[in-house]
Design an enzyme around this catalytic site. Structure first.
Site, PDB file in Angstrom:
ATOM      1  CG  ASP A   1      -1.812   1.260   1.263  1.00 14.66           C
ATOM      2  OD1 ASP A   1      -2.570   1.635   0.531  1.00 14.66           O
ATOM      3  OD2 ASP A   1      -1.586   1.846   2.381  1.00 14.66           O
TER       4      ASP A   1
ATOM      5  CG  ASP B   1      -0.837   2.261   7.130  1.00 13.56           C
ATOM      6  OD1 ASP B   1      -1.345   2.195   6.035  1.00 13.56           O
ATOM      7  OD2 ASP B   1      -0.856   3.265   7.669  1.00 13.56           O
TER       8      ASP B   1
ATOM      9  CG  ASP C   1      -4.000  -0.982   3.719  1.00 18.90           C
ATOM     10  OD1 ASP C   1      -4.319  -0.778   2.459  1.00 18.90           O
ATOM     11  OD2 ASP C   1      -3.212  -0.337   4.170  1.00 18.90           O
TER      12      ASP C   1
END
Length: 644
Positions: free
Chosen positions: A344, A538, A542
């Protein structure tokens, strides 16, 4: 220890089961210790009775028998249950036949000793891979608690599940948006980070859509509900997490595969050893049956079964010392085969905190003056961009010197300071005020500043790349990772610039959480046959992707609870380079485990030969097991010395 048990446990059981275990963990641990202590006490009593009263076989049998039931009862029971399912040849079956055989020929102590060492090993494994996953959904911060339903002029707090399409709800500042809808009245800033992972709040006004799970920051919003709770974005994310975790494939388990072949082979050899010599070579039946049972006792893979989890125990310990929390030996094993790493962007490769990265003053302005003008204009604002300018300026602004503060919606801010009119905002503000300005094409959010109608310069504000992101990507490539990919909800231009700077192989931008899962599914199909896909993220958004990847890796320092719970590995320091360390520890652990397996099998093979020729007794076999286990423990401790 049956490592298969551990793998199945971490994958196939439901979340509610995990949650129950969370409460029972302490009690189970106490029960195991009491079981071991009681078994050892009865075992010691049996040894004392055997020494003091060698002829009182009934007493020996009683003490050792009770000890055997306490220590080995569950193994025998498991073997019987497996037999009813058609699973004959596993380590439970092997130990049951061997130890019951030992009792049959009067070697009570040896039979109990085998079970005792097995249980000690089982205890070590339970400690090594103790379950740390809790129920994900109970920690989902994005699940709204209530909705303010409008009834005439009044509002009533109701459960979001009871609200229907077309109902009108009121959302006050600081409240979560409970359902997807369209704004009828009001304007506000929304914190969308729970859904998109992006830290810049989004402004909404009448006529615009809002999504459940976002947090209303400033104004009061009146919203018409467009989707029922079950169909809302937040409900879909929770559903994705719950369903994605069931799709995880456990990594191949050595001990189970090994037992499938090893157990029938040694049982067959023991049978041949007991039958062939008396039938064809004129041997003594009693002696050769005894030797066959000794062969079975020797063949128990105790040291082997203990040495594998102990190796992983060392690896998990080594990782935790370096701020890497691995939630099970299976994930540590899987890290050896990482083929694709998907990141990410916000909060993972970048800091997720906006900061002034560039100052471009006009010809007659200094950098300090440019920053001061912008800080004065932004001094009344709470927006992250305003905060980053004030932080970069670093001094207090005397707000009493500021006059005629005006926020121009969608454009920027006008303020008068010491007679000078300061404008700070986007390019639309400069065009609206007919100011000749220098367009800036750098990546990030641009704030253009003008004083008394003259362009003073541009300030670039961007989400900073973490200091070690570039080296982490390079070192992953050197470690043999074939493909590095970045997924983000941010715009494509920013994403591509960051990907180029970091040397990533692939980038996918402007994605919603369910689209991230889709991308991971596609990447999963394209990885190598034995390769694993790791996802590093994080945010709450996600969590579904973390649960879907072969190995979900969360940033723990700033990460959300949901991400940490959904992940298999947590990097507590928020440094991407910790992933490289985790892979290095996993590889050293694998080497040590393979050494332990080879050593345990080698010693076992030699003792089995001695047993077949009548040289080794059961006690020698048991002590050989203990010796192998001790050497395996010492070898496993080497992984704690892993250097990055």
């Amino acid at each position: 220890m049956n490592m298969a048990h551990n793998h199945e446990h971490s994958h196939s059981h439901s979340h509610s089961h995990d949650h129950a275990h969370e409460h029972e963990g302490g009690d189970l641990n106490k029960r195991k210790i009491i079981q071991l202590l009681l078994g050892i006490l009865l075992f010691a009593t049996g040894l004392v009775l055997k020494k003091a009263f060698p002829d009182a076989v009934v007493y020996h049998f009683a003490a050792f028998g009770f000890s055997y039931v306490i220590l080995g009862g569950e193994v025998v029971w498991q073997a019987l249950k497996n037999i009813t399912r058609g699973q004959f040849f596993d380590e439970n079956f092997l130990m049951s036949v061997a130890t019951i055989g030992a009792f049959a020929i009067g070697d009570f102590a040896e039979g109990v000793a085998v079970m005792l060492f097995y249980q000690v090993g089982e205890y070590f494994q339970d400690a090594a891979v103790e379950k740390s996953k809790k129920s994900i959904t109970s920690l989902m911060d994005i699940r709204p608690d209530y909705a303010n339903l409008k009834r005439g002029n009044d509002t009533e707090k109701v459960a979001p599940e009871t609200v229907k399409i077309g109902d009108i709800i009121l959302i006050r500042p600081g409240e979560k948006i409970p359902l997807d809808g369209s704004v009828l009245d009001g304007a506000s800033m929304l914190d969308t980070s729970a859904l998109t992972g992006e830290s810049v709040p989004r402004s909404v006004k009448a006529g615009e859509a809002v999504l459940a799970g976002c947090i209303n920051q400033s104004g009061v919003l009146t919203v018409e509900v467009t989707r029922e709770f079950g169909e809302s974005t937040v409900a879909k994310i929770i559903d994705l997490v719950e369903n994605a975790s069931s799709k995880k494939a456990p990594s191949e388990n050595f001990i189970t595969t090994f037992s499938r072949y090893y157990t029938p082979v040694v049982v067959g050899l023991a049978l041949l050893l007991a039958v062939i010599p008396p039938l064809f070579l004129g041997g003594n039946w009693a002696e050769w049956i005894n030797r066959g049972l000794i062969f079975l006792v020797i063949s128990c893979p105790c040291a082997l079964v203990i040495s594998i989890p102990l190796g992983f125990f060392g690896g998990i310990g080594a990782a935790s010392k370096r701020g890497i929390l691995v939630k099970g030996s299976n994930y540590l094993e899987a890290l050896n085969s990482v083929d694709t790493v998907v990141f990410d962007k916000t909060g993972t490769l970048t800091k997720g905190v906006f900061a002034v990265t560039e100052l471009h003053p006009a010809r007659d302005t200094t950098k300090d003056q440019l920053l001061e003008y912008a800080a004065k204009a932004e001094s009344f604002s709470n927006h992250p961009i305003a905060r980053s300018i004030l932080k970069a300026y670093g001094s207090e602004i005397d707000k009493d010197t500021l006059r005629e503060y005006e926020e121009i919606s969608g454009h920027g801010i006008r303020v008068t300071s010491d007679g000078s009119v300061i404008l700070a905002g986007n390019d639309k503000l400069m065009k609206r005020e007919n100011i000749a300005f220098q367009q800036n094409d750098e990546i990030g959010t641009k704030v253009y500043v003008a004083v008394n109608g003259n362009f003073a310069g541009a300030i670039v504000i961007a989400d900073e790349i973490k200091a070690d992101s570039r080296t982490a990507i390079a070192r992953l490539k050197r470690a043999g990772v074939r493909r590095t990919v970045m997924l983000t909800g941010d715009n494509l231009q920013i994403a591509e610039a960051i990907a180029k700077e970091l040397g990533l192989d692939e980038v996918h931008a402007q994605l919603l959480p369910d689209q991230k899962v889709e991308q991971v599914e596609i990447l999963n199909k394209n990885k190598s046959a034995k390769g694993k896909l790791a996802f590093v993220g994080d945010g709450i958004n996600d969590a579904p992707v973390l649960a879907r990847a072969d190995i979900g890796i969360a940033m723990g320092g700033l990460g959300s609870d949901a991400a940490i719970e959904a992940a298999d590995v947590v990097l507590m320091t928020d440094e991407p380079s910790k992933l490289v360390e985790a892979i290095a520890i996993a590889r050293k652990t694998k080497r040590i485990v393979l050494q332990n397996i080879a050593f345990a099998l080698g010693v076992k093979g030699i003792i089995l030969l001695f047993g077949a020729f009548g040289i080794a007794t059961m006690w020698e076999a048991v002590f050989a097991d203990v010796g192998v286990s001790l050497i395996a423990i010492l070898n496993s401790m080497r992984v704690l010395q892993t250097k990055n």
